[in-house]
Scaffold this motif. Sequence first.
Motif, short mmCIF file in Angstrom:
data_model
loop_
_atom_site.label_atom_id
_atom_site.label_comp_id
_atom_site.label_asym_id
_atom_site.label_seq_id
_atom_site.Cartn_x
_atom_site.Cartn_y
_atom_site.Cartn_z
N TRP A 78 0.82 -1.28 -0.01
CA TRP A 78 -0.02 -0.08 0.11
C TRP A 78 0.93 1.33 0.17
CZ3 TRP A 78 -0.93 4.22 3.32
CH2 TRP A 78 -2.00 4.95 2.75
N ARG A 79 1.91 1.31 0.88
CA ARG A 79 2.80 2.56 1.01
C ARG A 79 3.23 2.78 -0.38
NH1 ARG A 79 5.01 -0.32 5.78
NH2 ARG A 79 3.98 0.63 7.68
N HIS A 80 3.84 1.52 -1.12
CA HIS A 80 4.39 1.77 -2.65
C HIS A 80 3.49 2.25 -3.48
CE1 HIS A 80 8.55 0.73 -2.46
NE2 HIS A 80 8.62 0.08 -1.39
N ALA A 81 2.22 1.88 -3.37
CA ALA A 81 1.27 2.28 -4.10
C ALA A 81 0.99 3.90 -4.02
CB ALA A 81 -0.15 1.62 -3.95
N VAL A 82 1.02 4.46 -2.79
CA VAL A 82 0.97 5.82 -2.59
C VAL A 82 1.89 6.56 -3.19
CG1 VAL A 82 0.65 7.50 -0.85
CG2 VAL A 82 -0.69 5.16 -0.47
N LEU A 83 3.22 6.04 -2.91
CA LEU A 83 4.32 6.52 -3.51
C LEU A 83 4.32 6.63 -4.96
CD1 LEU A 83 6.90 7.86 -2.07
CD2 LEU A 83 8.22 5.83 -2.34
N LYS A 84 3.95 5.44 -5.68
CA LYS A 84 3.80 5.42 -7.06
C LYS A 84 2.86 6.47 -7.68
CE LYS A 84 4.27 2.39 -10.90
NZ LYS A 84 4.55 0.86 -11.45
N CYS A 85 1.73 6.62 -6.86
CA CYS A 85 1.07 7.71 -7.38
C CYS A 85 1.68 9.29 -7.46
CB CYS A 85 -0.35 7.99 -6.34
SG CYS A 85 -1.69 6.54 -6.52
N LEU A 86 2.44 9.40 -6.31
CA LEU A 86 3.25 10.55 -6.28
C LEU A 86 4.24 10.55 -7.44
CD1 LEU A 86 3.74 10.91 -2.49
CD2 LEU A 86 2.27 12.33 -3.89
N PHE A 87 4.94 9.45 -7.80
CA PHE A 87 5.77 9.46 -8.82
C PHE A 87 5.07 9.75 -10.24
CE2 PHE A 87 10.02 7.96 -8.50
CZ PHE A 87 10.39 7.78 -7.02
N THR A 88 4.04 9.07 -10.45
CA THR A 88 3.63 9.03 -11.83
C THR A 88 2.49 10.28 -12.17
OG1 THR A 88 1.68 7.35 -11.14
CG2 THR A 88 3.56 6.60 -12.17
N GLY A 89 2.23 10.87 -10.98
CA GLY A 89 1.24 12.04 -11.01
C GLY A 89 -0.45 11.63 -10.95
N VAL A 90 -0.50 10.47 -10.35
CA VAL A 90 -1.96 10.17 -10.08
C VAL A 90 -2.25 10.83 -8.78
CG1 VAL A 90 -3.53 8.28 -9.32
CG2 VAL A 90 -1.76 7.88 -11.05
N PRO A 91 -3.32 11.74 -8.81
CA PRO A 91 -3.73 12.61 -7.76
C PRO A 91 -4.16 11.65 -6.29
CG PRO A 91 -5.00 13.17 -9.53
CD PRO A 91 -4.47 11.62 -10.14
N VAL A 92 -3.66 12.08 -5.35
CA VAL A 92 -3.89 10.88 -4.22
C VAL A 92 -5.25 11.16 -3.93
CG1 VAL A 92 -1.39 11.00 -3.41
CG2 VAL A 92 -3.18 12.76 -2.44
N ALA A 93 -6.06 12.19 -4.23
CA ALA A 93 -7.57 11.92 -4.03
C ALA A 93 -8.11 10.58 -4.65
CB ALA A 93 -8.27 13.14 -4.93
N GLU A 94 -7.44 9.98 -5.55
CA GLU A 94 -7.84 8.69 -6.11
C GLU A 94 -7.91 7.76 -4.95
OE1 GLU A 94 -9.49 8.23 -8.87
OE2 GLU A 94 -9.25 9.89 -9.84
N VAL A 95 -6.61 7.71 -4.07
CA VAL A 95 -6.50 6.60 -3.26
C VAL A 95 -7.49 6.37 -2.13
CG1 VAL A 95 -4.74 5.72 -1.47
CG2 VAL A 95 -3.99 7.30 -3.43
N ALA A 96 -8.38 5.49 -2.32
CA ALA A 96 -9.42 5.32 -1.29
C ALA A 96 -8.99 5.25 0.08
CB ALA A 96 -10.41 3.87 -1.79
N ASP A 97 -9.63 5.44 1.02
CA ASP A 97 -9.67 5.41 2.52
C ASP A 97 -8.03 5.88 2.90
OD1 ASP A 97 -10.66 4.86 4.82
OD2 ASP A 97 -10.45 2.47 4.58
N LEU A 98 -7.55 6.88 2.23
CA LEU A 98 -6.13 7.40 2.51
C LEU A 98 -5.90 7.81 3.74
CD1 LEU A 98 -3.52 8.18 1.07
CD2 LEU A 98 -4.43 10.51 0.70
N GLU A 99 -6.93 8.65 4.28
CA GLU A 99 -6.91 9.22 5.78
C GLU A 99 -6.56 8.23 6.70
OE1 GLU A 99 -9.30 12.39 7.78
OE2 GLU A 99 -9.43 12.57 5.44
N ARG A 100 -7.34 7.03 6.78
CA ARG A 100 -7.38 5.94 7.66
C ARG A 100 -6.02 5.39 7.81
NH1 ARG A 100 -8.31 0.61 7.80
NH2 ARG A 100 -8.90 0.65 5.69
N ARG A 101 -5.80 4.99 6.31
CA ARG A 101 -4.33 4.05 6.35
C ARG A 101 -3.14 4.79 6.56
NH1 ARG A 101 -4.49 -1.39 3.19
NH2 ARG A 101 -2.49 -1.42 4.27
N ALA A 102 -3.25 6.09 6.27
CA ALA A 102 -2.04 6.87 6.39
C ALA A 102 -1.90 7.24 7.79
CB ALA A 102 -2.05 8.02 5.58
N HIS A 103 -2.75 7.27 8.57
CA HIS A 103 -3.03 7.79 10.02
C HIS A 103 -1.91 7.00 10.70
CE1 HIS A 103 -4.03 9.85 13.61
NE2 HIS A 103 -4.41 8.76 13.96
#
Lengths: 236, 283
Positions: A160-185
């Motif tokens: 999951w962490r690598h998926a978030v980092l890959k979004c940042l690398f490739t320009g996918v807005p993190v708004a697309e990442v479901a449940d980001l707040e809960r998992r990142a907390h």
Amino acid sequence: MTQPHAAPETPAAGIPGGTALALTPVDELQRHLTARLAGAARAWLDQALDEAAAHPGIHGPISVWELRLAEAGRRCGSDHADAARVLILHAAHADMDALTRVYSQGTAAERRAVLHALPHLLPGPDALPLVEDALRTNDTRLLAAAVGPYAARHLTPHHWRHAVLKCLFTGVPVAEVADLERRAHADAELARMLGDYAAERTAAGRPVPQDLHRVLALTEPGPPRHSAADPHGKES
Amino acid sequence: MRIFDPHIHMTSRTTDDYQAMHAAGVRAVVEPSFWLGQPRTSPATFLDYFDSLLGWEPFRAAQYGIAHHCTLALNPKEANDPRCVPVLDELPRYLVKDQVVAVGEIGYDSMTPAEDTALAAQLQLAADHELPALVHTPHRDKLAGLRRTLDVVRESALPPERVLVDHLNETTVKEAKDSGCWLGFSVYPETKMDEQRMVAILQQYGPEQVLVNSAADWGRSDPLKTRKVADLMLAEGFTQDDVDRVLWRNPVAFYGLSGRLVLDVAETEATTHEGNSILRGGE
């Protein structure tokens, strides 16, 4: 790189796209789509859903509903194809074998639909190999579809962490990442990875993506800033 | 100026080429499946290649505001390798995909019985799937190859107005035109056609049914040849409308026979992307 289309802030508001396809209940999705399709496309979709419901499962080299899945773009138009495909997969009661076949034999658009359909069809983590396959690609449309609620529920912390980092690398807005707040907390490891990435960008004289600061703020320990009860799992 | 390159092997090109093509006016391409230079040894490698033409390559093109479609087939050269021929059994499930706008490139390489069989079988597949066909004409023994190609087309279920015969030149253009097929010309730095000869053919035979492509691939080739032909056409007295016809409307009309052409790509980083389409053109 072009940014993929952002999902609407409220899934039920505009035409469902992106993570909204995985979050919107199927009956609501169907009402929404049929209200927007012109006559011939709506008739085609109704028939495709009836066929899928009448003959679910895998038959021969290609099932009738798999044919409908393939041609959904030219029948419903590219704006509505993703939603139509999710509905067909649902009507066909696509199980793990069927989803794997459709994904592995599918175009990028069909693969995207499979990823959006996962939370509607599978309760358990069996389809994680499909999500991980999509996360290995560099196609931002597939990446955005892979970080939906199914990934939020089932991906291991490392993936999951690598998926978030890959979004940042490739320009996918993190708004697309479901449940980001809960998992990142309070995720100290994610915070470290983000910090290292920011340091690497800075050392190279390159800008740090705005989304990185946004995720970094969510990794702080302490009480969450927002309730995790957001029905759409999306941060504001 | 809007340009549609109706035959280009982007798999073999860099992302820089997409950028340069967009700058030159290219807004749509069709990528036919072909021989990769290194012989394949199993159908599985074709499937990965087809998947790439339906997945990664359209994504890459979209980054630069270029609509990408493909044509799928067992190519003439590898139709002679019995290890590859079983891919014909896999083609039907691919030919139903949204972005497939023709069966191709099919045709002759060495004019063998195995090539006869594959060509006839794939013309039938095109008819079965309501797709047109892109037919490559051989590089060696070209005129004899064209005649044999047209014979097989005439015996097929596919009418000539749904067939594009490609890689034509001065020796084959007349018979190809008389057949009623669409006429494709590949413009290369050294082999095939060049810009001057292409414009001379357009002056003699007219722009009707003519498609000009770069056929750029892993060989010595140039993905901007379409633009260079357009510029020379204008310099030699053709109108903007003639250029638009040859380099946009003719390929749109031919591949539009599939009913699957979508010339609608999200804009690139230069402008807004949300809901903005740059190309609703064509006839």
